[in-house]
Design a protein around this motif. Sequence first.
Motif: not given
Length: 180
Positions: A8-18
């Motif tokens: 799991i990577a906990f993020l501040p908001g929705p991610p951009d695709p790697p």
Amino acid sequence: MLELDHLIAFLPGPPDPPEGLLLDDGTRHVGQGTRNRRIVFSRHYVELLWIDEPEVERASGLGFAARCARTAYPFGIVLRGTVPEGRFRRYTVPNGPTLAVHEGEPDMPFLAVAELSDATLAGLSHRPVPPHPGGASGIVATRMTGVVAPGPRLPGISLSPDGAPSMRLLLDSGPPLVLT
């Protein structure tokens, strides 16, 4: 026996695709106040998770808000198999399985185990997934830095207290995936 289920990577908001990897549409975790998108492989996946309902997340008791805000270690590990010795409590995912969640400290990765017998674990089939554009089909090894180890042995994962918090995944094809 223990094996990796997902990271799991906990993020501040929705991610951009790697770059070179596909993200699925994800799911909303009803009752947890979180949402995700995943990089899916046949044996495991990487969950990119953020909070979409802060009040519901607070009530869940999982403490993901601090991880997403980067005031606690922002990565996690979910294993499947026999729960190791240590400080674990039971948590039932709303409309889902019951996990053993490690009662660690904020500078430790989130750690949970989906309890399965060795026989059940050996009999698990793996999901078919479309190939990633970069050719990767699985995670070979994971290294987390800037972290305090939670105690149990973690298969295929090395932890180091040195450096800033990051998660580096060695994939079976293409460049490593580095999350910070």
